[in-house]
Write a protein that holds these residues in place. Structure first.
Motif, mmCIF file in Angstrom:
data_model
loop_
_atom_site.group_PDB
_atom_site.id
_atom_site.type_symbol
_atom_site.label_atom_id
_atom_site.label_comp_id
_atom_site.label_asym_id
_atom_site.label_seq_id
_atom_site.Cartn_x
_atom_site.Cartn_y
_atom_site.Cartn_z
ATOM 1 N N MET A 57 0.837 -1.194 0.000
ATOM 2 C CA MET A 57 0.000 0.000 0.000
ATOM 3 C C MET A 57 0.873 1.245 0.000
ATOM 4 S SD MET A 57 -2.944 0.984 2.702
ATOM 5 C CE MET A 57 -3.450 2.638 2.931
ATOM 6 N N GLY A 58 1.754 1.400 0.947
ATOM 7 C CA GLY A 58 2.649 2.551 1.003
ATOM 8 C C GLY A 58 1.950 3.804 1.490
ATOM 9 N N ILE A 59 2.750 4.722 1.988
ATOM 10 C CA ILE A 59 2.211 6.002 2.443
ATOM 11 C C ILE A 59 1.731 6.759 1.222
ATOM 12 C CG2 ILE A 59 2.746 8.195 3.576
ATOM 13 C CD1 ILE A 59 4.873 6.674 5.170
ATOM 14 N N ASP A 116 5.642 -2.400 6.524
ATOM 15 C CA ASP A 116 6.420 -3.232 7.444
ATOM 16 C C ASP A 116 6.108 -4.713 7.211
ATOM 17 O OD1 ASP A 116 8.183 -3.733 9.619
ATOM 18 O OD2 ASP A 116 6.545 -3.639 11.065
ATOM 19 N N ARG A 117 4.830 -5.020 7.118
ATOM 20 C CA ARG A 117 4.393 -6.408 6.903
ATOM 21 C C ARG A 117 4.935 -6.949 5.570
ATOM 22 N NH1 ARG A 117 -0.100 -6.154 9.389
ATOM 23 N NH2 ARG A 117 -1.052 -4.733 7.909
ATOM 24 N N GLU A 118 4.906 -6.122 4.523
ATOM 25 C CA GLU A 118 5.424 -6.535 3.209
ATOM 26 C C GLU A 118 6.911 -6.870 3.253
ATOM 27 O OE1 GLU A 118 4.554 -3.463 0.357
ATOM 28 O OE2 GLU A 118 2.384 -3.694 0.633
ATOM 29 N N ARG A 119 7.630 -6.292 4.198
ATOM 30 C CA ARG A 119 9.077 -6.513 4.312
ATOM 31 C C ARG A 119 9.411 -7.552 5.386
ATOM 32 N NH1 ARG A 119 7.838 -1.622 2.515
ATOM 33 N NH2 ARG A 119 9.208 -0.579 1.055
ATOM 34 N N GLY A 120 8.404 -8.250 5.873
ATOM 35 C CA GLY A 120 8.632 -9.310 6.853
ATOM 36 C C GLY A 120 8.317 -8.922 8.283
#
Length: 139
Positions: free
Chosen positions: A1-3, A102-106
């Motif tokens: 999603m990203g900011i 954060d979740r996308e990066r583990g």
């Protein structure tokens, strides 16, 4: 999603992105400090940033938070995202977006806390709770 890299909202401008035309500051009088009316002498900083400027800023923040090499150089760095559940909308959507990143990066790069009944002036409205939260983040 990203900011989201969107344009500023009315609450962004109200919250301080705009400048104020103060009176004579040498008087040290609070009556020379406007609190609501923004200056028309210069565009608010956020309006001088291009979409690319905002994108680059977001990328730099993301690198500081999520890049393993950057984090290895700052091994003791803790990153916290604190927000309240009664604040204006942007901090809440940014909170969700950073959680997604954060979740996308583990996961595990950022600690999060949604503070119940708190807005963006926690330090003013409930200083004891603010200190408690800050101490928790530093522990």
């Amino acid at each position: 999603m990203g900011i989201p890299v969107l344009g500023p909202t009315a609450s962004d401008v109200w919250a301080g992105a705009s400048e104020k035309d103060h009176g004579d500051l040498s008087t040290r009088g609070t009556d020379v400090l406007p609190h609501i009316i923004s200056s028309v002498s210069r565009r608010p900083s956020i309006y001088t940033m291009s979409r690319e400027d905002r994108r680059e800023f977001i990328e730099e923040v993301s690198e500081a938070c999520f890049d393993c090499a950057a984090r290895a150089r700052l091994a003791d760095l803790k990153v916290w995202f604190l927000t309240g559940d009664v604040t204006c909308p942007f901090p809440i959507t940014a909170f969700w977006a950073v959680q997604d990143d954060d979740r996308e990066r583990g996961g595990g790069f950022v600690d999060y806390k949604m503070l119940l009944g708190i807005n963006h002036f926690m330090h003013w409205d409930d200083p004891e709770k603010a200190v408690q939260v800050y101490l928790e983040a530093l522990a």
